[in-house]
Design an enzyme around this catalytic site. Structure first.
Site: not given
Ligand code: UDX
Length: 458
Positions: A18, A110
């Protein structure tokens, strides 16, 4: 003193798969004049092996400053505490960042952390969700969120047909083990869509040409912008003088060992093997893979993370080192992009994590796909059947890919006619990926548009 057009606060979920795309996206925004501050958890920063970035990094807390998720009693406990402590510490950070010249105007977060939208609203900031997985996979989770699709599917032979998506088999949807921990992970993936009606942008690390139909369909519901692949430009273009590679990694790459070894291998002769930062293979699977690679009689570079090394067959590493042909190298971590772009690489045996998949597409490397869990089976389906850029190493009824299957897949990609076709397609996708991020390409235009809107609200 540099004057910035706007200031974005970037909030990644603290995992390698990520952080990587969000860091690369941040660099691209910065190159277009946007000031960037990355908010990373203290525990992630503490374990950082490579910490050199051109963007500022500030610490927030997930409530587990010593060990992050590994310190939490369960995944559910981690996510709950991260929401509480993360919201507070992110708010404190925003307050400190508002004082000097260029206050934060937008949070790029995110969607594993959907609470960031509430924090943005509290401060009157714009927000952009940054999805780190393919648009196809996002579409599947969207339909689960809407209650149209159930995961895991009830019927294993079911064909799944959802709007915007090619028809797929139930074995191609994201998979999770059946236990409370996995159920919580799936819940988090589905929850990425909570708060999404309140955001200003939905950014996706993909490019239009790669997933046209599904992107068009999702764009009717959300303000979607594809901004990928977020590969450093030097890998897509000519390597510019003085352009440096920057990394934020919890693993230490064995760069010299890998590149020295690759430099001695013939062109397109090496199989690069990696299962990313998280996958844990069954010991039996590790054994089959180890012998499949050796028996293929091809050169291979295999990343076996140190916490997986004990699963290698007895004396495997020693024998590999002693073998006079020097056919195989096992390392604990490598500079993956440098490896994939190396002229000696012939194919990539991958678990199909989305970053690895996009990296192979962007560098035109044919794949042997061996998905493990979550989004990987869907990515593998796309690689094999839609983009026709690889072959799939099929599991037996015990869920293990046998050594003979691995050998056969290697032979197909490296030696057979079908392999030639796959290589041609790989070249085509590489070109399209490069065009998307080049000036005027689909992703570049979306980033430009995002930056101009940021400027107007700043
Ligand atoms: C996770 C999930 O497993 C994946 O399915 C999801 O799409 C993203 O989050 P991970 O399993 O780590 O990620 O795989 P992947 O998405 O491929 O990311 C791995 C990253 O680590 C890539 O950017 C790759 O370049 C990098 N890497 C991997 C290295 O730099 N060196 C290595 O030796 C191995």
């Amino acid at each position: 003193m540099t004057t910035h057009k706007a200031h974005c606060l970037i909030l990644p979920y603290p995992a390698q798969g990520h952080i990587n795309p969000m860091l690369q996206f941040s660099k691209r925004l910065q190159s277009k004049g946007v000031k960037i501050t990355i908010a990373a958890t203290k525990s992630f920063l503490k374990n950082m092996q490579e910490l050199s970035t051109p963007v500022s990094i500030e610490a927030i807390s997930d409530g587990y400053d010593d060990g992050g998720i590994y310190q939490a009693e369960s995944f559910a406990a981690y996510i709950t505490r991260f929401k509480e402590v993360g919201s507070d510490t992110l708010s404190q950070l925003i307050e400190t960042l508002t004082t000097p010249g260029c206050p934060v105007s937008c949070i790029v977060y995110d969607p594993f952390l959907p609470w960031a939208v509430q924090v943005a609203k509290k401060f009157g900031l714009a927000s952009a969700a940054f999805f780190t997985q393919s648009c196809t996979v996002d579409n599947i989770y969207y339909h689960v969120h809407k209650g149209v699709l159930k995961l895991p599917p009830t019927d294993v032979d079911e064909e799944i047909s959802i709007p915007g998506l090619v028809t797929i088999e139930s074995s191609d949807v994201p998979t999770f083990e059946i236990n409370p921990e996995s159920a919580r992970i799936l819940e988090m993936l589905v929850n990425q869509f909570s708060n999404l009606d309140k955001v200003d942008w939905v950014l996706i690390n993909s490019f239009y040409e790669l997933e046209k139909e599904v992107i068009d369909w999702m764009a009717r519901i959300y303000p979607i912008k594809t901004i990928g692949p977020t590969i450093p430009s030097m890998y897509l273009d000519k390597r510019l003088p003085n352009d440096k590679e920057y990394g934020l990694s919890v693993f230490k790459p064995m760069t010299d060992a890998c590149l020295n070894w690759l430099n001695h291998q013939p062109v397109s002769s090496v199989i690069y093997v990696s299962f990313g930062s998280l996958a844990k293979l069954e010991p039996e699977q590790m054994e089959e893979l180890a012998w499949g690679l050796r028996n293929s009689n091809k050169n291979f570079l295999w990343v076996v993370r140190s916490n997986e090394e004990s699963k290698l067959p007895k004396n495997y590493l020693e024998e590999l080192k002693l073998a006079s042909e020097n056919k195989g190298l096992v390392v604990s971590w490598c500079p993956q992009l440098q490896v994939l772009e190396h002229k000696s690489i012939g194919c990539f045996l991958t678990h199909c994590g989305w970053n690895s998949t996009l990296e192979a597409i962007s560098l035109g490397v044919p794949m042997i796909v061996m998905p493990q869990w979550s989004d990987q089976p869907t990515n593998a389906k796309l690689v094999k059947d839609i983009w026709e850029m690889g072959v799939r190493a099929k599991q037996d009824e015990k869920g293990i890919v046998r050594r003979e299957v691995i050998e056969e897949c290697i032979k197909i990609v490296m030696e057979e006619e079908k392999g030639k076709l796959i290589k041609e397609n790989a070249k085509k996708w590489k070109e399209l990926a490069k065009n998307a991020v080049e000036e005027g390409g689909s992703s570049d235009r979306n980033i430009e548009e995002f930056v101009s809107k940021l400027v107007t609200i700043s």
